[in-house]
Scaffold this active site. Structure first.
Site, mmCIF file in Angstrom:
data_model
loop_
_atom_site.group_PDB
_atom_site.id
_atom_site.type_symbol
_atom_site.label_atom_id
_atom_site.label_comp_id
_atom_site.label_asym_id
_atom_site.label_seq_id
_atom_site.Cartn_x
_atom_site.Cartn_y
_atom_site.Cartn_z
ATOM 1 C CG ASP A 58 -2.464 6.962 7.147
ATOM 2 O OD1 ASP A 58 -2.557 8.141 7.538
ATOM 3 O OD2 ASP A 58 -2.310 6.008 7.911
ATOM 4 C CG ASP A 76 -6.299 7.977 7.512
ATOM 5 O OD1 ASP A 76 -5.817 8.894 6.803
ATOM 6 O OD2 ASP A 76 -5.593 7.246 8.243
ATOM 7 C CG HIS A 98 -3.222 2.307 13.096
ATOM 8 N ND1 HIS A 98 -2.668 3.485 12.672
ATOM 9 C CD2 HIS A 98 -2.759 2.110 14.356
ATOM 10 C CE1 HIS A 98 -1.897 3.991 13.621
ATOM 11 N NE2 HIS A 98 -1.936 3.166 14.651
ATOM 12 C CB CYS A 156 -4.406 6.146 11.807
ATOM 13 S SG CYS A 156 -3.171 7.130 10.939
#
Length: 416
Positions: free
Chosen positions: A12, A255, A102, A52
């Protein structure tokens, strides 16, 4: 030959330039560099919606955010669409997702898993990376009891070991989503905190007023990346030990990226900054959209390759399905780039579509604003809707750090 396994790992907020195999001579990522050397590097891979939740939605559906419902971090996927794990599951795969989800808080009964058989997941880390906890399908919350990426890797290895014992020759597909190196950058094992701020590479697009601060952040960021690289080494060693390396597609990507002060961007809590600068991602700049994308598949992919093919997030699902010799659902909007992976002739897109278009974070208080953009190998163009930010046009061939905005310059009107 039976269908390959899939191990898909993504971090991330890890930008393209922050791994060794992206020509970075400072950061130490020996295991990712090994993965790259044994497979193919997509040097032009981009996060089409550099945030995200929208990334995850596009990854799972092969559809853009405005088509799949996951328009921002406070949105969820629409349920009436075909997902990557559903297609794989129908083809006999045992599917799993481990790490940062998420796309909704746990617990995760079947109707919330979008086709995954098994989930050991959390929506976002609430207590930091040392006090994180997850739901294992319906059960939980369960504390990791360690640095969460290390705990997640242990769960992935257990998933592969149990699958090998219980499934006679059937393939598996497991997605591992790390939350680091997303801020807070200092939450990683201390043994990796070895970078000297004076020695890190600070790009010229970091304002001089922010350079000292940026050096400290980048040093911590690199330490976290090296800590993740060590966990990638554990995964590769497990594949070797289990005899799975040859027939497993391994992907590593991210991401989206992170500005780390480039172009004067800070964090959401930096009240001293103008509101359009309080977001170190979700922008059309290189630092936010450009991500690493490494793929290894020893059975079919020659080692030591690099490709300039443009890859957008929506292209991942059709490319993986094609490599597994599975039909691509008609709902998918991405391009199959398996021919680029295999070193064969075939069509490439001449651009990738970029967007940031929903009311939620980072736009609750006018942060950043709504924009759409296009990235080619040479050019990046973005235009805002009803916002105070001027359009952007950069010639990356002559301005790789995107410091000279050409939008509105009549000399480049044919490009706009």
């Amino acid at each position: 030959m039976s269908r390959p396994n899939i191990l898909f790992v993504f971090a991330d907020q890890l930008r393209y330039s922050a791994v060794g195999c992206s020509h970075n001579a400072v950061v130490r990522t020996p295991h990712l560099d090994r993965l790259a050397a044994e497979g193919i590097i997509f040097d032009q891979a981009f996060s089409g919606y550099p945030l995200c939740t929208p990334y995850r939605g596009a990854l799972l559906t092969g559809r853009y955010a405005h088509q799949n419902g996951a328009l921002d971090n406070e949105y969820m996927l629409w349920r009436d669409q075909i997902t990557l794990p559903q297609v794989l599951k129908e083809a006999g795969y045992h599917t799993g997702f481990i790490g940062k989800w998420h796309l909704g808080y746990g617990p995760y009964p079947e109707e919330k898993r979008y086709g995954f058989d098994y989930m050991a997941a959390y929506n976002i880390a609430r207590g930091g990376y040392w006090k994180n906890q997850y739901h294992e399908n319906e059960r939980g919350p369960i504390p990791f009891g360690c640095w969460s990426p290390a705990g997640e890797v242990s769960l992935v290895i257990r998933f592969m070991e149990e699958h090998q014992r219980q499934n006679d020759g059937a393939p598996f597909a497991v997605v591992l989503a790390w939350e680091p190196p997303h801020w807070p950058y200092n939450q990683f094992p201390e043994e990796f905190n070895t970078y000297d701020p004076a020695s890190v590479d600070v790009p010229p697009n970091v304002p001089v007023q922010m350079e000292a601060f940026a050096r400290k952040e980048i040093a911590l960021y690199y330490g976290c990346v090296t800590a993740l690289d060590a966990q990638m080494g554990c995964l590769l060693a497990a594949l070797d030990r289990l005899g799975l390396a040859e027939k497993t597609i391994v992907v590593f990507t991210s991401d989206h990226g992170d500005h780390l002060s480039s172009h004067g961007f800070g964090k959401p809590w930096d009240q001293w900054l103008h509101h359009t600068k309080r977001c170190s991602k979700a922008s059309p700049y290189e630092e936010a959209i450009h991500v690493p994308f490494l793929l290894r598949y020893p059975a079919k992919v020659r080692p030591g390759q690099r490709t300039r093919a443009l890859l957008n997030t929506v292209d991942i699902m059709p490319t993986l399905l094609s490599l597994c010799e599975l039909a691509i659902p008609g709902t998918v909007r991405g391009m199959d780039l398996s021919h680029a992976v295999l070193g064969q002739e075939g069509p490439w897109a001449d651009s990738v579509y970029l967007q940031n278009e929903a009311i939620g974070w980072p736009n609750r208080t006018k942060w950043l604003g709504f924009w759409r953009g296009v990235r080619t190998e040479r050019w990046v163009y973005a235009r805002w809707r009803n916002h105070e930010v001027d359009p952007l046009l950069f010639d990356r061939e002559n301005d790789p750090h995107e410091m000279r905005n050409l939008a509105g310059n009549k000399e480049y009107s044919d490009v706009e």
